[in-house]
Write an enzyme that holds these catalytic residues in place. Structure first.
Site, PDB file in Angstrom:
ATOM      1  N   CYS A  91       0.808  -1.229   0.000  1.00 52.28           N
ATOM      2  CA  CYS A  91       0.000   0.000   0.000  1.00 52.28           C
ATOM      3  C   CYS A  91       0.839   1.276   0.000  1.00 52.28           C
ATOM      4  O   CYS A  91       0.370   2.328  -0.427  1.00 52.28           O
ATOM      5  CB  CYS A  91      -0.919   0.027   1.217  1.00 52.28           C
ATOM      6  SG  CYS A  91      -1.699  -1.544   1.589  1.00 52.28           S
ATOM      7  N   HIS A 343      -8.734   3.154  -2.881  1.00 50.45           N
ATOM      8  CA  HIS A 343      -7.334   2.939  -2.504  1.00 50.45           C
ATOM      9  C   HIS A 343      -6.662   2.081  -3.574  1.00 50.45           C
ATOM     10  O   HIS A 343      -6.388   0.908  -3.356  1.00 50.45           O
ATOM     11  CB  HIS A 343      -7.322   2.258  -1.126  1.00 50.45           C
ATOM     12  CG  HIS A 343      -5.985   1.878  -0.595  1.00 50.45           C
ATOM     13  ND1 HIS A 343      -4.790   2.404  -1.075  1.00 50.45           N
ATOM     14  CD2 HIS A 343      -5.629   1.005   0.395  1.00 50.45           C
ATOM     15  CE1 HIS A 343      -3.784   1.868  -0.398  1.00 50.45           C
ATOM     16  NE2 HIS A 343      -4.269   1.010   0.487  1.00 50.45           N
ATOM     17  N   CYS A 373      -0.954   2.847   6.382  1.00 49.16           N
ATOM     18  CA  CYS A 373      -0.607   1.494   6.799  1.00 49.16           C
ATOM     19  C   CYS A 373      -0.246   0.661   5.577  1.00 49.16           C
ATOM     20  O   CYS A 373      -0.545   1.029   4.438  1.00 49.16           O
ATOM     21  CB  CYS A 373      -1.763   0.858   7.563  1.00 49.16           C
ATOM     22  SG  CYS A 373      -3.272   0.642   6.600  1.00 49.16           S
TER      23      CYS A 373
END
Length: 387
Positions: A91, A343, A373
């Site tokens: 991520c 995302h 995160c």
């Protein structure tokens, strides 16, 4: 060590992954369009002076494989002498791309770098081809590889209620919709060609993932999706699935002054931190603490903060332990976040940094923080300073 500055930052609209505007647009095309667009906005910069391109992408296979950064650069018609590398920190990939490019400039190995990232989650799903080593179960819980279950665990540990999550998610959509209607995303979005529902070509100039009709009442009717029997995390309180790309043009402060370009922000601090994979969403807390210490600043010094919204159950514990719950409406995710915008994994780090810099300018803020995160237990953070 040289100071590193951001002279421009840009992103595509966030396209809906399921049947959205970019369903017939490839990840390389989204990236190439953005590379061309950010350079077109900065004619003072000679592309041949770019040392390297650092481009985040998580699922590096199919159209995103074989070094998507180089493929996109060639499609964009950039000089063949420019290098390009695809970066993967899950991520945090495009924020890692920013850190990698910044360090090359700090040490004198580059004067100008182009960084960013892409993820087409409609074409290459997050779990495509994933094959965890069987021996991993000796070291981490099986659920550590299931992001939604890690959010459930983190939420339970911090006493985050279902109602709090629903309120946070509704806030994200409301703020993102207001930002869209008021034109607050206009400077950061590069209109991008896509396909309408009937298949005709059109130019998308706004995020199509936002659901302005979202309410706490509506969200409360959704069933838990990751732990149906005992859970609280729903599809509505999880980051949306979207397709998109983001980019930032960075250089040494000396080079920016030489070219006469506007310095939009300076990198003040950077950090990575690991945490228990079973609560991977907690990573922003130790990463932020390290970045702030390196910058010689405190969380109270931050005027604007972008905390990536992987899940409401993950974001709220981080906000709590960073001491942000009482200043959410003044500082945190003021234009909504990933619950509303989505995302796209490899895109998000540079995307939240781009949104942050635009918010800092709008609020005439001095310091800003972008943090997120990372799956399997990591966090990444960047502290920015406006000149």
């Amino acid at each position: 060590m040289k100071n590193v500055v951001i002279v421009d930052c840009l992103r595509t609209p966030m396209g809906r992954s399921k049947g959205g505007a970019f369903r017939h647009t490839r990840a390389e095309d989204l990236s190439a369009h953005l590379m061309k667009g950010i350079l077109a906005r900065n004619p003072q910069v000679n592309p041949s002076e770019i040392e390297d391109i650092y481009w985040g992408c998580v699922q590096q296979t199919l159209e995103q494989g074989f070094n998507v950064a180089r493929n996109a650069a060639l499609l964009a018609g950039l000089p063949i002498e420019i290098g390009a590398v695809t970066v993967n920190r899950l991520c945090g990939s495009s924020m890692q791309a920013l850190h990698d490019g910044a360090r090359a400039i700090m040490t004198g190995d580059a004067e100008i770098c182009l960084i960013g990232g892409v993820e087409h989650m409609g074409h290459v799903p997050m779990n495509h081809g994933v094959d965890f080593h069987p021996g991993m179960s000796k070291h981490v819980a099986k659920a550590a590889g299931m992001m939604g279950l890690t959010a459930e665990m983190l939420g339970k540990l911090h006493g985050i209620s279902r109602e709090q999550q629903d309120e946070f998610a509704a806030r994200s959509h409301a703020r993102a919709h207001a930002a869209t209607m008021e034109g607050r995303f206009k400077n950061e979005i590069l209109p991008t060609e896509g396909h309408a529902a009937d298949g005709t070509l059109f130019t998308l100039d706004h995020d199509e993932v936002i659901r302005p009709e979202t309410t706490v009442e509506g969200l409360s009717q959704l069933r838990p999706v990751f732990d149906p029997a005992n859970g609280t995390v729903t599809a509505g309180t999880s980051s949306a699935l979207s397709d998109g790309a983001s980019a930032m043009l960075i250089m040494s402060e000396e080079k920016a002054n030489e070219l006469g370009v506007t310095i939009r922000a300076r990198i003040k601090g950077m950090a990575i931190a690991g945490c228990d994979p079973s609560i991977m969403g907690y990573g922003p807390v130790p990463a932020t603490q390290k970045a702030l210490k390196r910058a010689g600043l405190s969380i109270e010094d931050m005027d604007v903060i972008e905390l990536n919204e992987a899940f409401a159950a993950q974001s709220l514990p981080c906000a709590k332990d960073l001491g942000l719950l009482d200043v959410m409406d003044e500082k945190v995710n003021l234009n909504g976040g990933a619950i509303a915008l989505g995302h796209p994994l490899g895109c998000s780090g540079a995307r939240i940094s781009t949104t942050l810099i635009n918010l800092m300018e709008a609020k005439d803020a001095k310091y800003g923080l972008a943090t997120m995160c990372i799956g399997l237990g990591q966090g990444i953070a960047t502290v920015f300073e406006r000149p």
